[in-house]
Design a protein around this motif. Structure first.
Motif, PDB file in Angstrom:
ATOM      1  N   ARG A  30      25.069  65.404 -16.589  1.00 52.41           N
ATOM      2  CA  ARG A  30      23.692  65.817 -16.326  1.00 52.41           C
ATOM      3  C   ARG A  30      22.731  64.886 -17.062  1.00 52.41           C
ATOM      4  O   ARG A  30      23.139  64.196 -18.002  1.00 52.41           O
ATOM      5  CB  ARG A  30      23.456  67.270 -16.696  1.00 52.41           C
ATOM      6  CG  ARG A  30      23.889  67.652 -18.077  1.00 52.41           C
ATOM      7  CD  ARG A  30      23.889  69.156 -18.293  1.00 52.41           C
ATOM      8  NE  ARG A  30      24.922  69.774 -17.480  1.00 52.41           N
ATOM      9  CZ  ARG A  30      24.955  71.056 -17.175  1.00 52.41           C
ATOM     10  NH1 ARG A  30      24.041  71.872 -17.626  1.00 52.41           N
ATOM     11  NH2 ARG A  30      25.912  71.553 -16.431  1.00 52.41           N
ATOM     12  N   PRO A  31      21.469  64.841 -16.643  1.00 57.73           N
ATOM     13  CA  PRO A  31      20.502  63.951 -17.299  1.00 57.73           C
ATOM     14  C   PRO A  31      20.230  64.373 -18.739  1.00 57.73           C
ATOM     15  O   PRO A  31      20.215  65.561 -19.061  1.00 57.73           O
ATOM     16  CB  PRO A  31      19.230  64.100 -16.458  1.00 57.73           C
ATOM     17  CG  PRO A  31      19.650  64.757 -15.193  1.00 57.73           C
ATOM     18  CD  PRO A  31      20.893  65.527 -15.491  1.00 57.73           C
ATOM     19  N   THR A  32      20.018  63.388 -19.593  1.00 57.95           N
ATOM     20  CA  THR A  32      19.600  63.660 -20.964  1.00 57.95           C
ATOM     21  C   THR A  32      18.126  64.039 -20.952  1.00 57.95           C
ATOM     22  O   THR A  32      17.313  63.307 -20.374  1.00 57.95           O
ATOM     23  CB  THR A  32      19.795  62.412 -21.852  1.00 57.95           C
ATOM     24  OG1 THR A  32      21.163  62.034 -21.813  1.00 57.95           O
ATOM     25  CG2 THR A  32      19.374  62.674 -23.286  1.00 57.95           C
ATOM     26  N   PRO A  33      17.760  65.160 -21.560  1.00 55.67           N
ATOM     27  CA  PRO A  33      16.344  65.517 -21.614  1.00 55.67           C
ATOM     28  C   PRO A  33      15.541  64.442 -22.338  1.00 55.67           C
ATOM     29  O   PRO A  33      15.957  63.949 -23.386  1.00 55.67           O
ATOM     30  CB  PRO A  33      16.329  66.825 -22.416  1.00 55.67           C
ATOM     31  CG  PRO A  33      17.709  67.367 -22.316  1.00 55.67           C
ATOM     32  CD  PRO A  33      18.609  66.168 -22.197  1.00 55.67           C
ATOM     33  N   THR A  34      14.423  64.077 -21.766  1.00 57.45           N
ATOM     34  CA  THR A  34      13.586  63.029 -22.368  1.00 57.45           C
ATOM     35  C   THR A  34      12.278  63.582 -22.913  1.00 57.45           C
ATOM     36  O   THR A  34      11.493  62.834 -23.488  1.00 57.45           O
ATOM     37  CB  THR A  34      13.280  61.918 -21.348  1.00 57.45           C
ATOM     38  OG1 THR A  34      12.662  62.496 -20.192  1.00 57.45           O
ATOM     39  CG2 THR A  34      14.564  61.202 -20.936  1.00 57.45           C
ATOM     40  N   ASP A  39      16.412  70.338 -29.923  1.00 58.57           N
ATOM     41  CA  ASP A  39      17.127  71.539 -29.483  1.00 58.57           C
ATOM     42  C   ASP A  39      17.413  71.503 -27.988  1.00 58.57           C
ATOM     43  O   ASP A  39      18.437  72.017 -27.537  1.00 58.57           O
ATOM     44  CB  ASP A  39      16.339  72.806 -29.817  1.00 58.57           C
ATOM     45  CG  ASP A  39      16.322  73.115 -31.303  1.00 58.57           C
ATOM     46  OD1 ASP A  39      17.198  72.594 -32.033  1.00 58.57           O
ATOM     47  OD2 ASP A  39      15.431  73.868 -31.739  1.00 58.57           O
ATOM     48  N   GLY A  40      16.528  70.890 -27.221  1.00 62.76           N
ATOM     49  CA  GLY A  40      16.759  70.771 -25.785  1.00 62.76           C
ATOM     50  C   GLY A  40      17.975  69.918 -25.477  1.00 62.76           C
ATOM     51  O   GLY A  40      18.731  70.201 -24.536  1.00 62.76           O
ATOM     52  N   VAL A  41      18.196  68.889 -26.278  1.00 58.44           N
ATOM     53  CA  VAL A  41      19.370  68.023 -26.093  1.00 58.44           C
ATOM     54  C   VAL A  41      20.635  68.781 -26.470  1.00 58.44           C
ATOM     55  O   VAL A  41      21.629  68.761 -25.733  1.00 58.44           O
ATOM     56  CB  VAL A  41      19.244  66.719 -26.910  1.00 58.44           C
ATOM     57  CG1 VAL A  41      20.515  65.885 -26.797  1.00 58.44           C
ATOM     58  CG2 VAL A  41      18.036  65.912 -26.441  1.00 58.44           C
ATOM     59  N   THR A  42      20.612  69.481 -27.597  1.00 57.92           N
ATOM     60  CA  THR A  42      21.809  70.212 -28.001  1.00 57.92           C
ATOM     61  C   THR A  42      22.112  71.354 -27.031  1.00 57.92           C
ATOM     62  O   THR A  42      23.282  71.634 -26.750  1.00 57.92           O
ATOM     63  CB  THR A  42      21.697  70.749 -29.446  1.00 57.92           C
ATOM     64  OG1 THR A  42      20.528  71.559 -29.563  1.00 57.92           O
ATOM     65  CG2 THR A  42      21.640  69.619 -30.443  1.00 57.92           C
ATOM     66  N   ASP A  43      21.085  71.988 -26.498  1.00 55.68           N
ATOM     67  CA  ASP A  43      21.300  73.032 -25.490  1.00 55.68           C
ATOM     68  C   ASP A  43      21.935  72.452 -24.234  1.00 55.68           C
ATOM     69  O   ASP A  43      22.823  73.063 -23.632  1.00 55.68           O
ATOM     70  CB  ASP A  43      19.988  73.731 -25.140  1.00 55.68           C
ATOM     71  CG  ASP A  43      19.445  74.607 -26.254  1.00 55.68           C
ATOM     72  OD1 ASP A  43      20.208  74.915 -27.201  1.00 55.68           O
ATOM     73  OD2 ASP A  43      18.253  74.971 -26.175  1.00 55.68           O
ATOM     74  N   THR A  44      21.490  71.257 -23.847  1.00 57.89           N
ATOM     75  CA  THR A  44      22.051  70.604 -22.664  1.00 57.89           C
ATOM     76  C   THR A  44      23.507  70.205 -22.902  1.00 57.89           C
ATOM     77  O   THR A  44      24.351  70.353 -22.017  1.00 57.89           O
ATOM     78  CB  THR A  44      21.203  69.375 -22.269  1.00 57.89           C
ATOM     79  OG1 THR A  44      19.858  69.813 -22.013  1.00 57.89           O
ATOM     80  CG2 THR A  44      21.754  68.694 -21.027  1.00 57.89           C
ATOM     81  N   ILE A  45      23.809  69.719 -24.098  1.00 58.15           N
ATOM     82  CA  ILE A  45      25.200  69.383 -24.428  1.00 58.15           C
ATOM     83  C   ILE A  45      26.063  70.642 -24.339  1.00 58.15           C
ATOM     84  O   ILE A  45      27.138  70.630 -23.724  1.00 58.15           O
ATOM     85  CB  ILE A  45      25.305  68.751 -25.830  1.00 58.15           C
ATOM     86  CG1 ILE A  45      24.676  67.354 -25.830  1.00 58.15           C
ATOM     87  CG2 ILE A  45      26.760  68.674 -26.294  1.00 58.15           C
ATOM     88  CD1 ILE A  45      24.513  66.745 -27.210  1.00 58.15           C
ATOM     89  N   ALA A  46      25.600  71.741 -24.928  1.00 57.17           N
ATOM     90  CA  ALA A  46      26.375  72.981 -24.906  1.00 57.17           C
ATOM     91  C   ALA A  46      26.586  73.465 -23.470  1.00 57.17           C
ATOM     92  O   ALA A  46      27.696  73.871 -23.104  1.00 57.17           O
ATOM     93  CB  ALA A  46      25.675  74.054 -25.733  1.00 57.17           C
ATOM     94  N   SER A  47      25.559  73.402 -22.648  1.00 61.14           N
ATOM     95  CA  SER A  47      25.681  73.819 -21.248  1.00 61.14           C
ATOM     96  C   SER A  47      26.653  72.924 -20.494  1.00 61.14           C
ATOM     97  O   SER A  47      27.431  73.397 -19.656  1.00 61.14           O
ATOM     98  CB  SER A  47      24.316  73.788 -20.566  1.00 61.14           C
ATOM     99  OG  SER A  47      23.442  74.711 -21.137  1.00 61.14           O
ATOM    100  N   SER A  48      26.622  71.648 -20.794  1.00 59.11           N
ATOM    101  CA  SER A  48      27.504  70.703 -20.118  1.00 59.11           C
ATOM    102  C   SER A  48      28.954  70.916 -20.523  1.00 59.11           C
ATOM    103  O   SER A  48      29.863  70.834 -19.692  1.00 59.11           O
ATOM    104  CB  SER A  48      27.056  69.265 -20.425  1.00 59.11           C
ATOM    105  OG  SER A  48      27.746  68.343 -19.615  1.00 59.11           O
ATOM    106  N   VAL A  49      29.187  71.204 -21.806  1.00 56.34           N
ATOM    107  CA  VAL A  49      30.552  71.500 -22.263  1.00 56.34           C
ATOM    108  C   VAL A  49      31.065  72.750 -21.552  1.00 56.34           C
ATOM    109  O   VAL A  49      32.190  72.774 -21.048  1.00 56.34           O
ATOM    110  CB  VAL A  49      30.620  71.664 -23.799  1.00 56.34           C
ATOM    111  CG1 VAL A  49      31.962  72.239 -24.233  1.00 56.34           C
ATOM    112  CG2 VAL A  49      30.369  70.330 -24.486  1.00 56.34           C
ATOM    113  N   LYS A  50      30.241  73.786 -21.484  1.00 58.37           N
ATOM    114  CA  LYS A  50      30.649  75.019 -20.814  1.00 58.37           C
ATOM    115  C   LYS A  50      30.955  74.766 -19.338  1.00 58.37           C
ATOM    116  O   LYS A  50      31.938  75.284 -18.802  1.00 58.37           O
ATOM    117  CB  LYS A  50      29.567  76.076 -20.966  1.00 58.37           C
ATOM    118  CG  LYS A  50      29.444  76.604 -22.377  1.00 58.37           C
ATOM    119  CD  LYS A  50      28.291  77.579 -22.507  1.00 58.37           C
ATOM    120  CE  LYS A  50      28.099  78.004 -23.944  1.00 58.37           C
ATOM    121  NZ  LYS A  50      26.912  78.848 -24.122  1.00 58.37           N
TER     122      LYS A  50
END
Length: 78
Positions: A30-34, A39-50
């Protein structure tokens, strides 16, 4: 014994779930939040892992570790 590998780049976050023989069982990208906060980046990482775990058809509790790779400058500030 499953692990998650995370490639955190400037434009994308790529996650792979691998087994003890390093066979890829599932992935997510998924795209990296810019904009926003870190926290938005870490949330995206967690969602992507899930999502990668779901794509692998395994349980999140089966993960024994997560490795994160990112590129950046390292400076000696000491």
């Amino acid at each position: 014994m499953l692990r998650a590998g995370v490639d955190l780049g400037g434009t994308k976050i790529q996650v792979a779930i691998v087994d003890k023989l390093n066979r890829v069982l599932g992935t997510d990208r998924r795209p990296t939040p810019t904009v926003g906060t870190p926290d938005g980046v870490t949330d995206t990482i967690a969602s992507s892992v899930k999502a990668a775990v779901v794509n692998a058809g395994v349980d999140l509790e089966d993960l024994v570790g997560v490795g994160v790779q990112l590129v950046g400058l390292v400076t000696d500030t000491v």
